[in-house]
Write an enzyme that holds these catalytic residues in place. Structure first.
Site, PDB file in Angstrom:
ATOM      1  CE  LYS A  21      -1.558   1.079  -4.179  1.00  0.00           C
ATOM      2  NZ  LYS A  21      -2.135   0.571  -2.943  1.00  0.00           N
ATOM      3  CG  ASP A  49      -0.761  -2.877   4.066  1.00  0.00           C
ATOM      4  OD1 ASP A  49       0.222  -2.319   3.542  1.00  0.00           O
ATOM      5  OD2 ASP A  49      -1.874  -2.940   3.513  1.00  0.00           O
TER       6      ASP A  49
HETATM    7  C1  LIG Z   1      -2.969  -0.549  -2.692  1.00  0.00           C
HETATM    8  C2  LIG Z   1      -2.923  -1.117  -1.338  1.00  0.00           C
HETATM    9  C3  LIG Z   1      -3.141  -2.473  -1.113  1.00  0.00           C
HETATM   10  C4  LIG Z   1      -3.511  -3.431  -2.232  1.00  0.00           C
HETATM   11  O1  LIG Z   1      -2.508  -3.577  -3.174  1.00  0.00           O
HETATM   12  P1  LIG Z   1      -2.787  -3.908  -4.721  1.00  0.00           P
HETATM   13  O2  LIG Z   1      -1.407  -3.962  -5.288  1.00  0.00           O
HETATM   14  O3  LIG Z   1      -3.644  -2.815  -5.259  1.00  0.00           O
HETATM   15  O4  LIG Z   1      -3.473  -5.225  -4.745  1.00  0.00           O
HETATM   16  C5  LIG Z   1      -3.045  -2.941   0.173  1.00  0.00           C
HETATM   17  N1  LIG Z   1      -2.766  -2.128   1.201  1.00  0.00           N
HETATM   18  C6  LIG Z   1      -2.556  -0.815   1.025  1.00  0.00           C
HETATM   19  C7  LIG Z   1      -2.249   0.049   2.204  1.00  0.00           C
HETATM   20  C8  LIG Z   1      -2.633  -0.268  -0.241  1.00  0.00           C
HETATM   21  O5  LIG Z   1      -2.457   1.039  -0.406  1.00  0.00           O
END
Ligand SMILES: *Cc1c(COP(=O)(O)O)cnc(C)c1O
Length: 405
Positions: free
Chosen positions: A214, A189
């Site tokens: 993000k 991630d």
């Molecule tokens: C926000 C986030 C997610 C999830 O993403 P969404 O678009 O809100 O479903 C997963 N991993 C991290 C590190 C995040 O900041």
């Protein structure tokens, strides 16, 4: 000679992020017939075919859409991925990826994970017989100890972690895993760094995903997830799940995300420069600051090897929950909000908001401090951001030592 017959030229990251190629890896044009400068929004569910047997490049938007293809091609290039895919959210991206793990297999993951990730892993454990071992991924030996050559199907990493900003040495873990569990997938991630600062597929990951909500979007005006894969075979599997479940990103959101991505490097450069100044201000005031841009960060050297910058998310401890609450509620510029990666600066107490779904006992076990404040630094003038923090600290009853950078 037609320049398109020359091998693709590699540009510097900031150039790659703005410049779009219009031909995909299969040699098909993904530009529109009128050479528009901005990729059009193909707001259509179906595409007419010229033959009764179908066979056109696109037929149904769940399976494929030119606006989404343009986005995916561009994202793949930025991520150094063989293929990339875009879906409706970051969680949806992880859901698609984890469908490659079968009942009875196991996942090794960090113990400072995004709250939603924790929720999905718990769901899989309760309903699909897929168990996750949560370990401290800053400790390569601890990860190694949980690897099972038969059962481990995936190693799921976040680095830096959120909100404790701990670093996992992706490269070292991938190397050990390739020896001990050659069939396991290294999944990263990479939301916190964005593909501009860290390219995990070059560091040994098989699959990298992001919450496109993000930094990739940058404006908190859409939800999206993106997945990049190292091989065509993995890409085919991921595409199959996306088409089967119907979570591909809509044409409009694909267009919006593509528009956001083009300014990723300027936003990140500015946010990171601001974050460094904010971190220094907090250090000068004696707070315990978690930020990989500080030489005092325990894994400063490892992070430097993995990424080209420290990013713009940091956290700090005040030692007093009441003080933390007063600080968070006294800022004027820093908006109290979950999430990060937006052009505006945000402040939050993770244990109360983004990580509230993790039970308090588990938070305590993982040493996640209840007084922790997370800052997601935006593109405002850094002097205003620091002044606003200083004012909030003073208002909250803390004696500010310095207001300089
Ligand atoms: C926000 C986030 C997610 C999830 O993403 P969404 O678009 O809100 O479903 C997963 N991993 C991290 C590190 C995040 O900041």
């Amino acid at each position: 000679m037609n320049p398109s017959f020359l091998a693709p030229k590699k540009y510097k990251p900031a150039t790659e992020i703005v410049h779009m190629d219009c031909v995909n890896s299969g040699g098909e044009s993904v530009s529109d017939p009128y050479n528009s400068s901005s990729v059009p929004i193909y707001q259509t569910a179906t595409f007419k075919q010229t033959s009764s047997a179908g066979g056109g490049q696109y037929d149904y938007t769940r399976s494929g859409n030119p606006t989404r293809s343009a986005l995916e091609l561009h994202i793949a290039k930025i991520m150094h991925a063989e293929r990339a895919y875009s879906v409706t959210s970051g969680m949806s991206a992880l859901d698609v990826i984890l469908r490659l793990v079968s009942s009875g297999e196991e996942i090794v993951a960090g113990n400072d994970l995004y709250g939603g990730t924790n929720r999905l892993l718990t769901y899989l454990s309760n309903f699909s017989n897929i168990k996750t071992h949560n370990v401290d991924t800053t400790d390569v030996a601890a990860v190694e100890a949980k690897l099972d050559p038969v059962k481990t199907k995936a190693v799921l990493l976040e680095t830096p972690t959120n909100p404790k900003i701990k670093i996992a040495d992706i490269k070292a873990i991938a190397e050990i895993c390739s020896v001990k569990c050659p069939n396991a997938l290294i999944i990263v991630d990479n939301t916190m760094m964005s593909p501009y600062l860290q390219k995990t597929l070059d560091l040994g990951a098989h699959i990298e995903y992001h919450s496109g909500t993000k930094y990739l979007s940058g404006h908190h005006d859409l939800m999206a997830g993106v997945i990049g894969v190292k091989t065509k075979e993995l890409g085919d599997k991921i595409y199959h799940v996306i088409n089967a479940t119907g979570c591909g990103l809509s044409p409009f959101d694909s267009w919006l995300l593509l528009r956001g991505v083009k300014t990723l490097s300027v936003r990140m450069d500015k946010q990171q420069a601001n974050a460094i100044q904010v971190a220094n201000f907090l250090v000068e005031n004696g707070f315990e600051v978690h930020y990989p841009g500080l030489k005092t960060h325990p894994q400063y050297d490892i992070h430097k090897k993995l990424a080209s910058g420290p990013g713009a998310v940091l956290s700090f401890e005040t030692g007093d929950i009441g003080l933390s609450e007063r600080i968070v509620e006294s800022t004027k510029l820093w908006a109290i909000s979950v999430s990060f990666g937006c052009v505006n600066s945000l402040i939050s107490m993770p244990c109360r908001m983004s990580h509230a779904s993790i039970p308090e006992s588990v938070r305590a076990e993982r040493n996640l401090k209840e007084d922790l404040i997370r800052l997601c630094v935006g593109i405002e003038d850094p002097e205003d951001l620091i002044q606003d923090l200083a004012d909030a600290l003073t208002f909250a009853g803390f004696e500010v030592k310095t207001k300089s950078e």
